[in-house]
Design a protein around this motif. Sequence first.
Motif, PDB file in Angstrom:
ATOM      1  N   UNK A  94       5.962  -6.146   0.364  1.00  0.00           N
ATOM      2  CA  UNK A  94       4.904  -6.596   1.282  1.00  0.00           C
ATOM      3  C   UNK A  94       5.243  -6.217   2.719  1.00  0.00           C
ATOM      4  N   UNK A  95       6.507  -6.341   3.111  1.00  0.00           N
ATOM      5  CA  UNK A  95       6.903  -6.000   4.478  1.00  0.00           C
ATOM      6  C   UNK A  95       6.703  -4.512   4.757  1.00  0.00           C
ATOM      7  N   UNK A  96       6.802  -3.684   3.725  1.00  0.00           N
ATOM      8  CA  UNK A  96       6.574  -2.248   3.872  1.00  0.00           C
ATOM      9  C   UNK A  96       5.106  -1.888   3.680  1.00  0.00           C
ATOM     10  N   UNK A  97       4.248  -2.901   3.589  1.00  0.00           N
ATOM     11  CA  UNK A  97       2.814  -2.735   3.340  1.00  0.00           C
ATOM     12  C   UNK A  97       2.612  -1.894   2.081  1.00  0.00           C
ATOM     13  N   UNK A  98       3.257  -2.352   1.026  1.00  0.00           N
ATOM     14  CA  UNK A  98       3.127  -1.715  -0.283  1.00  0.00           C
ATOM     15  C   UNK A  98       2.805  -2.813  -1.293  1.00  0.00           C
ATOM     16  N   UNK A  99       1.543  -3.079  -1.535  1.00  0.00           N
ATOM     17  CA  UNK A  99       1.177  -4.190  -2.413  1.00  0.00           C
ATOM     18  C   UNK A  99       1.518  -3.908  -3.876  1.00  0.00           C
ATOM     19  N   UNK A 100       2.597  -4.506  -4.356  1.00  0.00           N
ATOM     20  CA  UNK A 100       2.994  -4.370  -5.744  1.00  0.00           C
ATOM     21  C   UNK A 100       3.858  -5.563  -6.124  1.00  0.00           C
ATOM     22  N   UNK A 101       3.955  -5.806  -7.405  1.00  0.00           N
ATOM     23  CA  UNK A 101       4.809  -6.867  -7.914  1.00  0.00           C
ATOM     24  C   UNK A 101       5.861  -6.260  -8.842  1.00  0.00           C
ATOM     25  N   UNK A 102       7.018  -6.905  -8.869  1.00  0.00           N
ATOM     26  CA  UNK A 102       8.107  -6.361  -9.667  1.00  0.00           C
ATOM     27  C   UNK A 102       7.724  -6.237 -11.135  1.00  0.00           C
ATOM     28  N   UNK A 103       6.956  -7.187 -11.643  1.00  0.00           N
ATOM     29  CA  UNK A 103       6.568  -7.124 -13.048  1.00  0.00           C
ATOM     30  C   UNK A 103       5.768  -5.855 -13.335  1.00  0.00           C
ATOM     31  N   UNK A 104       4.919  -5.437 -12.389  1.00  0.00           N
ATOM     32  CA  UNK A 104       4.144  -4.213 -12.540  1.00  0.00           C
ATOM     33  C   UNK A 104       5.066  -2.992 -12.538  1.00  0.00           C
ATOM     34  N   UNK A 105       6.074  -3.016 -11.671  1.00  0.00           N
ATOM     35  CA  UNK A 105       7.026  -1.915 -11.592  1.00  0.00           C
ATOM     36  C   UNK A 105       7.809  -1.790 -12.894  1.00  0.00           C
ATOM     37  N   UNK A 106       8.326  -2.917 -13.378  1.00  0.00           N
ATOM     38  CA  UNK A 106       9.118  -2.893 -14.608  1.00  0.00           C
ATOM     39  C   UNK A 106       8.288  -2.407 -15.793  1.00  0.00           C
ATOM     40  N   UNK A 107       7.033  -2.825 -15.860  1.00  0.00           N
ATOM     41  CA  UNK A 107       6.173  -2.383 -16.957  1.00  0.00           C
ATOM     42  C   UNK A 107       5.953  -0.878 -16.903  1.00  0.00           C
ATOM     43  N   UNK A 108       5.753  -0.351 -15.686  1.00  0.00           N
ATOM     44  CA  UNK A 108       5.563   1.095 -15.542  1.00  0.00           C
ATOM     45  C   UNK A 108       6.822   1.853 -15.960  1.00  0.00           C
ATOM     46  N   UNK A 109       7.987   1.356 -15.564  1.00  0.00           N
ATOM     47  CA  UNK A 109       9.232   2.013 -15.952  1.00  0.00           C
ATOM     48  C   UNK A 109       9.404   2.006 -17.471  1.00  0.00           C
ATOM     49  N   UNK A 143      12.065  -6.018  -4.667  1.00  0.00           N
ATOM     50  CA  UNK A 143      11.835  -7.342  -4.081  1.00  0.00           C
ATOM     51  C   UNK A 143      10.389  -7.428  -3.582  1.00  0.00           C
ATOM     52  N   UNK A 144       9.610  -8.337  -4.146  1.00  0.00           N
ATOM     53  CA  UNK A 144       8.196  -8.413  -3.792  1.00  0.00           C
ATOM     54  C   UNK A 144       7.984  -8.620  -2.298  1.00  0.00           C
ATOM     55  N   UNK A 145       8.834  -9.443  -1.673  1.00  0.00           N
ATOM     56  CA  UNK A 145       8.645  -9.711  -0.245  1.00  0.00           C
ATOM     57  C   UNK A 145       8.947  -8.471   0.590  1.00  0.00           C
ATOM     58  N   UNK A 146       9.896  -7.637   0.155  1.00  0.00           N
ATOM     59  CA  UNK A 146      10.178  -6.405   0.880  1.00  0.00           C
ATOM     60  C   UNK A 146       9.050  -5.390   0.700  1.00  0.00           C
TER      61      UNK A 146
END
Length: 457
Positions: free
Chosen positions: A180-195, A175-178
């Motif tokens: 950000x709340x954990x101060x981890x700048x990433x987007x789900x699309x970037x995560x899925x591409x890496x996987x 979840x992109x908003x979560x």
Amino acid sequence: MTIATPAARPYQHYVYAYPHKTAYRPLDGHPAGRPLLSELWAAERTDALSLYIHIPFCEVRCGFCNLFTRIGAPEELTARYLDALDRQATAVRDALGDERPVRLAATAFGGGTPTFLTAAELERLCDIAEKRMGADLRTVPLSVETSPPTATADRLAVLAERGATRVSIGVQSFMDEEARAAVRPQRRAEVEAALGRIRDTRIPVLNIDLIYGIDGQTEDTWRASLDAALAWRPEELYLYPLYVRPLTGLDRLGAAAPPGAEATAEAAWDEQRLRLYRAGRDQLLAEGYEQVSMRMFRRADAPQEGPGDYACQTDGMIGLGCGARSYTSALHYSFDYAVETREVRGIIDRFTATEDFTRAEVGRFVDGDEARRRHLLQSLLQAAGMERAGYRARFGSDPYEDFPRELDRFAERGWLAGPADHGPLRLSPEGLAHSDALGPELFSPAVRAAMAAYEVR
């Protein structure tokens, strides 16, 4: 009538090693000065060692992270760091000697983020493990940590070609908003591409790390993250409770609570994390995963990682890099430790300038009592538990003789499974859920005092 002993807060300390590194101290007070590695390893078994190489660089520091790492690297710093690793590996291998077999049963690259290194630098890292330490990366397990932005095709290709058997990626939340709340700048699309890129390499084991207890996280969003992870059919999943540690980004963002509010907020957060843990555990068990520990879940049909003859409770570890630990039967040692940016940079700079790696710098000696505590901790926190016969064979005593009050207290709380005199000593489901409270209760008074006296920096 047995009166149950009140349990401490469920989330106190993640016990991934004992004694904790904050209990380490400079070894200058050793009778002969800082001990020579050749002397430390002279009487040790070397036929089933593990090798851990630490890369202390990340592209960004997450808000919850208190690991030893720095953000980015000035020009040529990674090259200087690899030069120092090469010198250290040479010194360590020389210290082990050639009079007896030296076998590395498992290898891991951690950090930081090892894939912060370029593809060419990863090749050199593998060369150091193989040519200097003698690790056969294509025949023993090799685990490597990565992150979404650094899991690039060229880096992953190097790891696959050099024999990586496991890649662990820190996602924490889909979840992109979560994030950000954990101060981890990433987007789900970037995560899925890496996987997708990791799966394309066909490295046998994919591990995904997720975190529960993030501000704003609900049971629905937690399940949604789990569903997103399960869509990739990872062989392993680690579920971590969120902690806010001193000097981390989340710690700096926290505002002072009014009197009385802090305890109320902590109790509510504990309840949230326990609820999310149980939901995640139950979901993974229903999906065919086996619980290995409070945090680790393995798919039932996943290939077994690690040799059957290696045991972290008894076998030694060689740590290379300024954030790595090494374990002998008598001493656990490392380099200095810090979290604050300036301190970390100073330690890395001193490491890269070091020419003589023949002595242990910082550590803690492990006597008979501490060895017993470590063995019990490392075994009991695994779902499989501990065979008491093995403990008796090693120490000549029974764990109930050595730790009667602690084990009776755990039993009173319902944290132990089954009668004490039958089968292995194992945690119940509730015991596993409270691993981060149970583990610290087995710390020795001396280790507790050393940890309390440690100055966080």
